[in-house]
Design a protein around this motif. Structure first.
Motif, PDB file in Angstrom:
ATOM      1  N   GLY A 138      -5.587   0.127  -6.559  1.00 40.89           N
ATOM      2  CA  GLY A 138      -5.250   0.490  -5.182  1.00 40.89           C
ATOM      3  C   GLY A 138      -5.843  -0.461  -4.163  1.00 40.89           C
ATOM      4  O   GLY A 138      -6.237  -0.042  -3.062  1.00 40.89           O
ATOM      5  N   VAL A 139      -5.902  -1.749  -4.505  1.00 45.59           N
ATOM      6  CA  VAL A 139      -6.522  -2.744  -3.618  1.00 45.59           C
ATOM      7  C   VAL A 139      -5.610  -3.027  -2.422  1.00 45.59           C
ATOM      8  O   VAL A 139      -4.391  -3.185  -2.561  1.00 45.59           O
ATOM      9  N   GLU A 140      -6.207  -3.090  -1.247  1.00 45.76           N
ATOM     10  CA  GLU A 140      -5.468  -3.326  -0.013  1.00 45.76           C
ATOM     11  C   GLU A 140      -4.747  -4.681  -0.049  1.00 45.76           C
ATOM     12  O   GLU A 140      -5.251  -5.656  -0.607  1.00 45.76           O
ATOM     13  N   GLN A 141      -3.581  -4.733   0.586  1.00 47.32           N
ATOM     14  CA  GLN A 141      -2.756  -5.943   0.564  1.00 47.32           C
ATOM     15  C   GLN A 141      -3.474  -7.136   1.169  1.00 47.32           C
ATOM     16  O   GLN A 141      -3.334  -8.272   0.693  1.00 47.32           O
ATOM     17  N   ASN A 142      -4.263  -6.905   2.204  1.00 52.51           N
ATOM     18  CA  ASN A 142      -4.979  -8.010   2.843  1.00 52.51           C
ATOM     19  C   ASN A 142      -5.982  -8.646   1.891  1.00 52.51           C
ATOM     20  O   ASN A 142      -6.242  -9.853   1.953  1.00 52.51           O
TER      21      ASN A 142
END
Length: 384
Positions: A138-142
């Protein structure tokens, strides 16, 4: 509230032998426990979902622990090493659970007080053999957009047990599967087996400190002579390792490491202040020129007590942000970094608020995180 764990059902009545220890470790990991602590004159304690609980009745003696440690590590001098209080001792341990299936553990042993004598504490942490995929975390896109630069320094920070190594292993898996790059890791001990990744798109080598190379600074120097494109230094604790790692980036590699800090601005401050005063200005310039991404991660109990959710603070050090920081007077660097974090990155408080709004974490944990920064406010929902 948290889930109460069961007591270990096969506790030996007289003495812990190697088979007993291995059986207990397998049982604990099968029950979802992440850390197992054995300490002189205490029962066995485990951590599940961030909460420590007891799983045995009888206190373990120092003799049992040291004898077991020597057998598990196949090192007859480790007991004398620990009792002399020279240093703690890192090791890797694996158990064949079934034919072809092995459970892996990272272990750390060190001296502690046991009444008026010297005892020992051993902590095991379970390690999945296969690194997870970035998309499964679930790592953020940024973060995804800046986690695999062609060159430069990527740091993942946090306290012990915050999932730093797991996140780095997922990043390296992505790089390896994408292919075309030479990856070298230097760890103490090796945690994830990168060679087990099915789709190997380039050469991968893993070295253990101090078995294969004496120290992390030796590892950094080795990496400059063996032509990798990507280097992982397991942990950056001292000035020599940090200096070597920053210098290695100047040769054109992408370097990854972990630092024990609690925020992005604190990471800059911690690294710079490790060095003597007379070196700090030059170190600051070199560090800021090298940085590409800093991620601070922590694991917070989920609402209901089952499992933990990863919260991340991050800032991508784009050319524009690096230029702003390089033009900032040293005494204002941390304050400016905080301002840039609010505008272009994500603070831990932002992550906590989002997790709270999504019903993932409690109001109490959210308030505790909000209180860490003076400028934090929101929460609402139950406050409304």
């Amino acid at each position: 509230m948290f889930e109460t764990v069961e007591m270990y059902p096969r506790e030996p009545r007289i003495r812990w032998e190697t088979d007993n220890l291995n059986d207990m470790l397998l049982w604990a990991t099968g029950c979802g426990m992440s850390d197992i602590q054995l300490c002189s004159s205490q029962p066995v304690w485990v951590r599940k979902d961030g909460v420590w609980q007891r799983i045995t009745e009888r206190p373990i003696t120092t003799d049992e622990l040291l004898a077991g440690l020597e057998r598990l590590t196949r090192n007859n001098s480790v007991a004398a090493y620990i009792k002399s209080s020279q240093d703690d001792y890192d090791f890797a341990h694996q158990i064949e659970e079934t034919r072809g299936v092995r459970r892996r553990f990272r272990g750390n042993a060190g001296a502690v007080a046991d009444g008026y004598s010297t005892g020992v504490k051993i902590v095991f942490r379970t390690i999945p053999s296969m690194p997870p995929r970035l998309e499964d975390l679930g790592v953020e896109q940024n973060i995804l957009d800046h986690a695999t630069p062609e060159n430069g320094l990527v740091l993942v920070t946090g306290v012990m047990g915050s999932g730093k190594t797991t996140l780095l292993a997922a990043i390296l898996r992505h790089i390896i599967e994408k292919g075309g790059r030479n990856v070298a890791t230097y760890e103490s001990p090796i945690e994830f087996d990168l060679l087990s990744i099915p789709s190997q798109g380039g050469p991968v080598s893993q070295s253990t400190i101090p078995e294969h190379l004496q120290s992390f600074i030796r590892a950094v120097r080795n990496s400059t002579r063996t032509a990798p494109n990507v280097v992982l230094i397991g942990e950056s604790r001292d000035a020599e390792t940090l200096r070597g790692m920053i210098e290695s980036v100047e040769t054109g590699v992408a370097a990854y490491s972990t630092v024990h800090t609690r925020s992005v601005p604190e990471t800059l401050s911690r690294i710079i202040n490790v060095f003597p005063v007379e070196e700090r200005l030059q170190v600051t310039v070199t560090l800021l020129s090298s940085l590409r991404l800093v991620v601070n991660q922590r694991l917070v109990p989920m609402l209901g007590g089952k499992g933990r959710v990863a919260l991340r603070e991050f800032l991508a050090f784009t050319p524009e942000i690096r230029e702003v920081l390089l033009d900032t007077p040293p005494e204002r660097l941390i304050q400016t970094c905080e301002t840039l974090l609010i505008k272009y990155g994500q603070r831990m408080q932002d992550a906590a608020q989002a997790a709270y709004d999504a019903g993932k974490i409690t109001k109490e944990n959210t308030q505790a995180i909000m209180a860490e920064r003076k400028t934090s406010q929101p929460i609402t929902k139950e406050e409304q």
